[in-house]
Scaffold this active site. Structure first.
Site, short mmCIF file in Angstrom:
data_model
loop_
_atom_site.label_atom_id
_atom_site.label_comp_id
_atom_site.label_asym_id
_atom_site.label_seq_id
_atom_site.Cartn_x
_atom_site.Cartn_y
_atom_site.Cartn_z
N TRP A 154 0.85 -1.34 0.17
CA TRP A 154 0.00 0.01 0.14
C TRP A 154 0.82 1.40 -0.10
O TRP A 154 1.88 1.34 0.72
CB TRP A 154 -0.87 -0.08 1.35
CG TRP A 154 -1.54 1.34 1.79
CD1 TRP A 154 -0.77 2.23 2.51
CD2 TRP A 154 -2.72 1.89 1.43
NE1 TRP A 154 -1.47 3.28 2.52
CE2 TRP A 154 -2.74 3.14 1.92
CE3 TRP A 154 -3.75 1.36 0.79
CZ2 TRP A 154 -3.92 4.04 1.91
CZ3 TRP A 154 -5.02 2.21 0.56
CH2 TRP A 154 -4.93 3.42 1.07
N ASN A 172 0.47 5.60 0.41
CA ASN A 172 -0.13 6.76 0.37
C ASN A 172 0.80 8.14 0.22
O ASN A 172 1.37 8.00 -0.81
CB ASN A 172 -1.18 6.80 1.57
CG ASN A 172 -0.80 7.00 3.18
OD1 ASN A 172 -0.58 5.77 3.33
ND2 ASN A 172 -0.87 7.99 3.74
N ASP A 173 0.89 9.11 1.12
CA ASP A 173 1.49 10.15 0.75
C ASP A 173 2.82 10.28 0.39
O ASP A 173 3.66 9.27 0.82
CB ASP A 173 1.65 11.28 1.86
CG ASP A 173 0.36 11.21 2.98
OD1 ASP A 173 -0.64 10.74 2.54
OD2 ASP A 173 0.29 11.58 3.94
N GLN A 224 4.66 7.02 2.19
CA GLN A 224 4.01 6.09 3.22
C GLN A 224 3.87 4.65 2.57
O GLN A 224 3.18 4.62 1.39
CB GLN A 224 2.59 7.04 3.54
CG GLN A 224 2.85 8.03 4.37
CD GLN A 224 3.40 7.71 5.79
OE1 GLN A 224 2.64 7.65 6.68
NE2 GLN A 224 4.59 7.72 6.01
N PHE A 278 5.14 8.22 10.24
CA PHE A 278 4.08 9.03 9.47
C PHE A 278 4.93 10.15 8.57
O PHE A 278 5.91 9.97 8.52
CB PHE A 278 3.12 9.62 10.25
CG PHE A 278 1.86 8.92 10.77
CD1 PHE A 278 1.99 7.28 10.55
CD2 PHE A 278 0.74 9.38 11.30
CE1 PHE A 278 0.75 6.64 10.89
CE2 PHE A 278 -0.38 8.64 11.79
CZ PHE A 278 -0.20 7.16 11.59
N SER A 279 3.94 11.00 7.71
CA SER A 279 4.48 11.66 6.62
C SER A 279 5.53 12.86 7.23
O SER A 279 5.54 13.11 8.40
CB SER A 279 3.46 12.26 6.04
OG SER A 279 2.77 11.30 5.23
N ARG A 319 1.19 16.48 13.48
CA ARG A 319 2.12 15.90 12.35
C ARG A 319 2.42 16.36 11.11
O ARG A 319 2.07 17.53 10.67
CB ARG A 319 1.22 14.40 12.05
CG ARG A 319 -0.19 14.66 11.42
CD ARG A 319 -0.60 13.17 11.11
NE ARG A 319 -1.95 13.10 10.55
CZ ARG A 319 -3.04 12.90 11.25
NH1 ARG A 319 -2.93 12.93 12.82
NH2 ARG A 319 -4.07 13.04 10.99
N GLU A 366 -3.74 18.40 7.23
CA GLU A 366 -2.75 17.52 6.97
C GLU A 366 -1.47 17.89 5.95
O GLU A 366 -1.83 18.68 5.05
CB GLU A 366 -3.31 16.10 6.72
CG GLU A 366 -4.17 15.53 7.76
CD GLU A 366 -4.64 14.01 7.38
OE1 GLU A 366 -4.65 13.31 8.34
OE2 GLU A 366 -4.94 13.95 6.26
N TRP A 389 -9.15 9.46 1.79
CA TRP A 389 -9.76 8.68 2.83
C TRP A 389 -11.03 8.43 2.98
O TRP A 389 -11.82 9.24 2.27
CB TRP A 389 -9.02 9.48 4.01
CG TRP A 389 -7.68 9.46 4.07
CD1 TRP A 389 -6.91 10.67 3.99
CD2 TRP A 389 -6.56 8.56 4.41
NE1 TRP A 389 -5.49 10.30 4.06
CE2 TRP A 389 -5.37 9.10 4.23
CE3 TRP A 389 -6.63 7.15 4.18
CZ2 TRP A 389 -4.13 8.06 4.43
CZ3 TRP A 389 -5.84 6.16 4.43
CH2 TRP A 389 -4.44 6.75 4.68
C1 FRU Z 1 -2.27 11.89 5.19
C2 FRU Z 1 -2.03 11.26 6.17
C3 FRU Z 1 -0.96 12.12 7.13
C4 FRU Z 1 -0.25 11.05 7.98
C5 FRU Z 1 -0.16 9.90 7.17
C6 FRU Z 1 -0.27 8.39 7.66
O1 FRU Z 1 -2.79 11.26 4.15
O2 FRU Z 1 -3.18 11.19 7.26
O3 FRU Z 1 -1.53 13.05 7.81
O4 FRU Z 1 0.96 11.41 8.45
O5 FRU Z 1 -1.55 10.16 6.16
O6 FRU Z 1 -0.11 7.49 6.84
#
Ligand code: FRU
Length: 455
Positions: free
Chosen positions: A15, A17-18, A34, A80-81, A141, A195, A271
């Site tokens: 997977w 994400n960011d 991520q 995390f990011s 974060r 975020e 999300w």
């Molecule tokens: C944004 C987020 C960030 C966080 C990360 C976790 O998509 O929610 O705020 O650091 O993804 O995977």
């Protein structure tokens, strides 16, 4: 059917994400992201890592950050990011350690460093920021670090009394950080939590971007244009707009390329709490999930932000598939599209049209997949993807209009009028044999259409 994109970065497995830690370091572009290597769903975040010479062809490197310490070791947390910066030939990564202890989310800011850009060591003083700034909720974060006027600054996303906000920290050595100020607070206009904030200079202005949760206008990627007063630590907002009007553009991060371009990547998904969430789509047998946008370049024109695909991406398409001036009518003109990955450039001027309404559709074996209706006279474009509601995009009137469409197996990026408006979507065709249909609802219109295939 193969839905793995060619030009959009996707993980080999697991997977994504960011995008994180974007930087050009020792001759290579570095992309961190991520990453959950164990599943096609979000969980226990690692920092995946890849390098490239052109931001398109990526070589995957070993995972850069694996949760191992008390402040980041959690099935529902992890590394995390965050962001990257170079100082004296060393690469520094800043990230959030996130854990849940006794039902409470604990987020701290941490740092890792590397001299070769491949192997990272977590700093012994981690967490380098563990105290929540005044007024902060537990959601604190996504550190983005930058250098300005000889000093280091860090912005982090947060929420103050249910209001999206951004904190500012300052440091001289990247290890000791002082809380400076609340850089920006949305005053209920910009959702509940910010975020992945990012702050940079562009064309004599400062740009603050971020992804707000629960934005009242449904904005997923917010761009604020204004000024940054480093003495007071405040961002003075002069206007805002969505970075992208589509459903899939989130957690964008930017960096400066060696030739001075401001380049951005974003996660092409969203999300579950978002109103248009349609499932983290992927092919049923795929062991990977998600991708990033192509690299985009920012520019500021007449005070408003534009984004267009970086030349490294557009250069990948070659002329020759189709290029003609079409006389359009209410009857659809059909053109076959190349397999998998292609681009369409459309140009038209209102003076050559009896109506400014231009309607384009992508059609597969199950029928209409995507419709794109541009109506500058009424002031908007409407894009609709199969199974999802219409996406309405305000557009301005110009003597000449342009539309650039990039489709990469399942990732669709649309740029209107030279990047004045962009819209990103994940779209899954049910067959390879896509066709373009072009028409205008009234009488006749002329449009120059060029279709390019991947080199
Ligand atoms: C944004 C987020 C960030 C966080 C990360 C976790 O998509 O929610 O705020 O650091 O993804 O995977």
């Amino acid at each position: 059917m193969n839905c793995r994109p060619d030009l959009h970065f996707s993980p080999e497995r697991g997977w994504i994400n960011d995008p994180n830690g974007l930087i050009h370091f020792k001759g290579m572009y570095h992309l961190f992201f991520q990453f959950n290597p164990y599943s096609t769903r979000w969980g226990m975040m690692h920092w995946g890592h890849a390098v490239s010479r052109d931001m398109i062809d990526w070589q995957v490197l070993p995972i850069a950050l694996t949760p191992s310490e008390e402040y980041e070791l959690d099935e529902k947390g992890g590394c995390f990011s965050g962001s990257a910066i170079e100082k004296d030939g060393r690469l520094y990564l800043f990230y959030t350690g996130s854990v849940i202890r006794d039902g409470r989310t604990i987020q701290t800011q941490n740092m890792a460093f590397s001299d070769d850009g491949i192997h990272f060591e977590k700093h012994p003083d981690n967490p380098i920021i563990s105290e929540l700034p005044p007024g902060s909720s537990d959601h604190f974060r996504d550190p983005k670090v930058f250098c300005y006027d000889g000093a280091y600054f860090m912005v982090t996303g947060c929420s103050i009394d249910g209001d999206a906000a951004v904190f500012l920290f300052a440091s001289e050595d990247l290890v000791d950080w002082d809380f400076r100020s609340v850089l920006f607070r949305g005053e209920h206009r910009h959702g509940t939590l910010m975020e992945c904030p990012d702050l940079f200079r562009l064309g004599g202005k400062w740009i603050l971007t971020g992804s707000p949760e629960h934005h009242p206008e449904g904005i997923r990627s917010l761009v604020l244009i204004g000024d940054f007063d480093a003495d007071s630590g405040r961002f003075i907002e002069q206007g805002y707009m969505p970075a992208d009007y589509g459903y899939e553009h989130y957690a964008a991060q930017s960096f400066e390329s060696p030739d001075g371009r401001r380049i951005s990547f974003a996660w092409m998904n969203e999300w579950e709490w978002m109103s248009t969430f349609a499932g983290f789509s992927k092919g049923p047998d795929d062991d990977w999930c998600g991708c990033l946008t192509m690299p985009r370049e920012f520019s500021l024109v007449d005070g408003s932000l534009r984004m267009h695909p970086a030349k490294e991406a557009t250069e990948r398409f070659r002329d020759g598939w189709f290029s003609r001036t079409l006389e359009l009518s209410p009857d659809a003109h059909r053109v076959g599209l190349p397999d998998g990955c292609w681009s369409i450039e459309v140009r038209y001027s209102e003076s050559r049209m009896q109506s400014s309404d231009l309607m384009l559709a992508l059609v597969d074996s199950s029928g209409l997949l995507v419709s794109m209706d541009l109506n500058p006279e009424r002031g908007y474009a409407t894009i609709m993807c199969r199974g999802r509601g219409p996406c309405v995009i305000p557009i301005s009137r110009h003597a000449e209009h342009s539309l650039s469409v990039f489709f990469d197996h399942c990732a669709l990026e649309v740029f209107i009028d030279g990047g004045e408006r962009c819209a990103s979507f994940m779209v899954y065709p049910s067959s390879e044999d896509l066709k373009l249909e072009a028409r205008t609802p009234q009488k006749t219109a002329y449009a120059d259409i060029a279709i390019r295939s991947l080199q």
